[in-house]
Design a protein around this motif. Structure first.
Motif, short mmCIF file in Angstrom:
data_model
loop_
_atom_site.label_atom_id
_atom_site.label_comp_id
_atom_site.label_asym_id
_atom_site.label_seq_id
_atom_site.Cartn_x
_atom_site.Cartn_y
_atom_site.Cartn_z
N ASP A 1 0.84 -1.19 0.00
CA ASP A 1 0.00 0.00 0.00
C ASP A 1 0.88 1.24 0.00
OD1 ASP A 1 -2.56 -1.33 0.16
OD2 ASP A 1 -2.05 -1.83 2.23
N ASP A 2 0.31 2.35 -0.49
CA ASP A 2 1.07 3.61 -0.57
C ASP A 2 2.44 3.34 -1.19
OD1 ASP A 2 -0.97 5.14 0.62
OD2 ASP A 2 -0.32 4.47 2.60
N TYR A 3 2.39 2.86 -2.42
CA TYR A 3 3.56 2.20 -3.02
C TYR A 3 4.69 3.11 -3.47
CZ TYR A 3 1.77 3.31 -7.75
OH TYR A 3 1.33 3.94 -8.88
N GLN A 4 4.57 4.43 -3.39
CA GLN A 4 5.62 5.28 -3.93
C GLN A 4 6.89 5.27 -3.08
OE1 GLN A 4 2.59 8.49 -4.50
NE2 GLN A 4 3.83 9.00 -6.28
N ARG A 5 6.74 5.28 -1.76
CA ARG A 5 7.92 5.25 -0.88
C ARG A 5 7.68 4.29 0.28
NH1 ARG A 5 9.60 11.65 -0.16
NH2 ARG A 5 9.33 12.27 -2.35
N PRO A 6 7.39 3.03 0.00
CA PRO A 6 7.00 2.11 1.07
C PRO A 6 8.21 1.59 1.86
CG PRO A 6 7.12 0.92 -0.97
CD PRO A 6 7.41 2.35 -1.31
N THR A 7 7.91 1.12 3.06
CA THR A 7 8.94 0.49 3.89
C THR A 7 8.55 -0.94 4.26
OG1 THR A 7 7.92 1.33 5.93
CG2 THR A 7 9.62 2.69 4.89
N LYS A 8 7.32 -1.34 3.92
CA LYS A 8 6.93 -2.72 4.23
C LYS A 8 6.03 -3.29 3.14
CE LYS A 8 2.89 -1.81 7.18
NZ LYS A 8 2.32 -2.05 8.53
N ALA A 9 6.06 -4.60 3.02
CA ALA A 9 5.21 -5.34 2.09
C ALA A 9 4.70 -6.58 2.81
CB ALA A 9 6.00 -5.74 0.85
N THR A 10 3.48 -6.98 2.49
CA THR A 10 2.90 -8.18 3.08
C THR A 10 2.94 -9.30 2.06
OG1 THR A 10 1.42 -6.83 4.45
CG2 THR A 10 0.90 -9.17 4.24
N ILE A 11 3.49 -10.43 2.47
CA ILE A 11 3.59 -11.61 1.61
C ILE A 11 2.53 -12.62 2.06
CG2 ILE A 11 5.12 -13.32 0.58
CD1 ILE A 11 6.17 -10.45 0.36
N TYR A 12 1.68 -13.04 1.14
CA TYR A 12 0.63 -14.01 1.43
C TYR A 12 1.01 -15.34 0.78
CZ TYR A 12 -2.18 -9.95 2.74
OH TYR A 12 -2.66 -8.79 3.32
N TYR A 13 1.25 -16.37 1.61
CA TYR A 13 1.55 -17.71 1.11
C TYR A 13 0.24 -18.49 1.12
CZ TYR A 13 6.38 -16.30 2.02
OH TYR A 13 7.58 -15.61 2.03
N THR A 14 -0.41 -18.59 -0.04
CA THR A 14 -1.78 -19.11 -0.08
C THR A 14 -1.90 -20.59 0.27
OG1 THR A 14 -1.53 -19.19 -2.49
CG2 THR A 14 -2.72 -17.33 -1.57
N PRO A 15 -1.01 -21.50 -0.17
CA PRO A 15 -1.19 -22.91 0.19
C PRO A 15 -1.11 -23.15 1.71
CG PRO A 15 0.34 -22.70 -1.65
CD PRO A 15 0.13 -21.33 -1.09
N GLU A 16 -0.28 -22.33 2.38
CA GLU A 16 -0.08 -22.49 3.82
C GLU A 16 -1.03 -21.60 4.63
OE1 GLU A 16 4.11 -21.81 4.58
OE2 GLU A 16 4.50 -22.31 2.48
N ASN A 17 -1.76 -20.73 3.94
CA ASN A 17 -2.68 -19.81 4.60
C ASN A 17 -1.97 -19.01 5.70
OD1 ASN A 17 -5.15 -18.54 5.03
ND2 ASN A 17 -5.77 -20.01 6.62
N ARG A 18 -0.83 -18.44 5.33
CA ARG A 18 -0.08 -17.63 6.30
C ARG A 18 0.45 -16.36 5.62
NH1 ARG A 18 5.61 -17.79 6.27
NH2 ARG A 18 6.49 -19.27 4.76
N THR A 19 0.79 -15.39 6.45
CA THR A 19 1.32 -14.14 5.92
C THR A 19 2.65 -13.82 6.58
OG1 THR A 19 0.17 -12.81 7.58
CG2 THR A 19 -0.98 -13.20 5.49
N GLU A 20 3.41 -13.00 5.89
CA GLU A 20 4.70 -12.54 6.40
C GLU A 20 4.84 -11.06 6.02
OE1 GLU A 20 9.50 -13.24 5.53
OE2 GLU A 20 7.98 -14.25 4.31
N VAL A 21 5.25 -10.26 6.96
CA VAL A 21 5.49 -8.84 6.68
C VAL A 21 7.00 -8.61 6.61
CG1 VAL A 21 5.22 -6.47 7.49
CG2 VAL A 21 3.35 -8.11 7.78
N ILE A 22 7.44 -8.06 5.49
CA ILE A 22 8.86 -7.73 5.37
C ILE A 22 9.00 -6.21 5.43
CG2 ILE A 22 9.43 -9.80 4.05
CD1 ILE A 22 9.44 -8.05 1.52
#
Length: 323
Positions: free
Chosen positions: A249-270
């Motif tokens: 979100d707010d992609y012009q100067r971001p500091t974080k991204a959310t990764i969605y691993y769909t088979p495992e139904n889990r998320t990771e924030v980098i």
């Protein structure tokens, strides 16, 4: 890393933020040039710059300068990039780097001939979180890349004299916000799209005010982009693979991204980088290119994006009288 002698061409609003970054990363700005000497002098006093010029030509003739940062309206980018190169200066130019791909190709050829660096001041290419997210995508953890979705909407006062809608100033959504959306899409795509389909809604002056774009490349990766200058929309990107997706979100100067691993139904924030240092990363990269004679790995992306914008404007019959 050795200090580079930077010159600022165009002491306007965006140059102020960039001047802070140059001073903090490089230690010093060597010179500034403006159309009005008084304005350039005020800028120099504010940012501790020793040399002040009352014209762009005088600035470019300063033999002590290594890098020119160009912050004029983009209708003047081609002219001053070419003149900077003729004066044997490396160039970092604000986006969009040119108005069309023909201009950019001429710039690339001259830069190669003179062994000089040209780069577009595109924050997206240098934000650490994007480089980290792309590494995850390229690792295969999310499976094969299939689809990218980007939205970007800003509301601008619908005044024909407003630069956003003025054809004499190369107004329109493509060259203002489209350059961000397309640059980000191209950053994640593994290769340049060879299929472009678009629809354009024009403003009364003839420039594009709303655009929808569909892209596809030979790797069967697709991207859909929607942009408007007449409504607020989230500045969001989704990068989807067969086994997960990345959301920013707010992609012009971001500091974080959310990764969605769909088979495992889990998320990771980098997380990586700082929004306030977006321009610092550009200055650091440019200093590195010049000091270490390193190839600018983002210029080819700028070239690809400019070709895509040309095609969209062609399909929408959006032309500027000075092209």
């Amino acid at each position: 890393m050795p200090q580079q002698n930077w010159g600022i061409l165009g002491p306007g609003t965006i140059a102020r933020e960039f001047a802070v970054a140059i001073n903090e990363v490089n230690g010093k700005i060597a010179a500034v040039g403006g159309r009005k000497l008084e304005k350039a002098q005020q800028f120099a006093e504010e940012y501790n710059i020793d040399k002040v010029y009352g014209s762009y030509d005088e600035l470019l003739q300063d033999e002590d300068l290594d890098i020119i940062y160009i912050a004029t309206p983009h209708t003047f980018h081609y002219q001053y990039i070419m003149e900077s190169l003729r004066q044997n200066k490396h160039v970092l130019c604000e986006k969009s780097i040119t108005v069309n791909s023909k201009q950019l190709q001429e710039i690339v050829e001259l830069a190669e001939e003179k062994n000089l660096v040209v780069a577009e001041a595109m924050t997206i290419f240098h934000m650490p979180v994007y480089r980290k997210a792309r590494e995850i995508l390229q690792s295969g953890k999310l499976g094969k890349l299939r689809m990218i979705q980007v939205s970007h909407g800003s509301y601008k006062d619908p005044d024909p004299a407003n630069r956003f809608f003025n054809p004499e100033l190369a107004g329109g959504a493509m060259l203002d916000i489209g350059t961000y959306a397309l640059s980000l899409s191209r950053f994640f795509l593994s290769e340049q799209p060879d299929y472009v389909e678009s629809t354009v809604k024009k403003f009364q002056t003839g420039v594009d005010e709303q655009v929808g774009i569909l892209l596809k490349n030979k790797a069967d990766e697709m991207a859909t982009i929607s942009m408007t200058l007449r409504a607020i929309m989230p500045k969001t990107i989704l990068v989807a693979g067969e086994e997960g997706y990345i959301k920013v979100d707010d992609y012009q100067r971001p500091t974080k991204a959310t990764i969605y691993y769909t088979p495992e139904n889990r998320t990771e924030v980098i997380e990586a980088g700082e929004s306030e240092k977006a321009f610092h990363y550009e200055v650091e990269a440019m200093n590195d290119y010049v000091a270490n004679n390193r190839e600018n790995d983002t210029l080819r992306l700028s070239v690809d994006v400019m070709k895509l914008m040309d095609e969209v404007r062609k399909q929408g019959n959006v032309h500027y009288s000075f092209e």
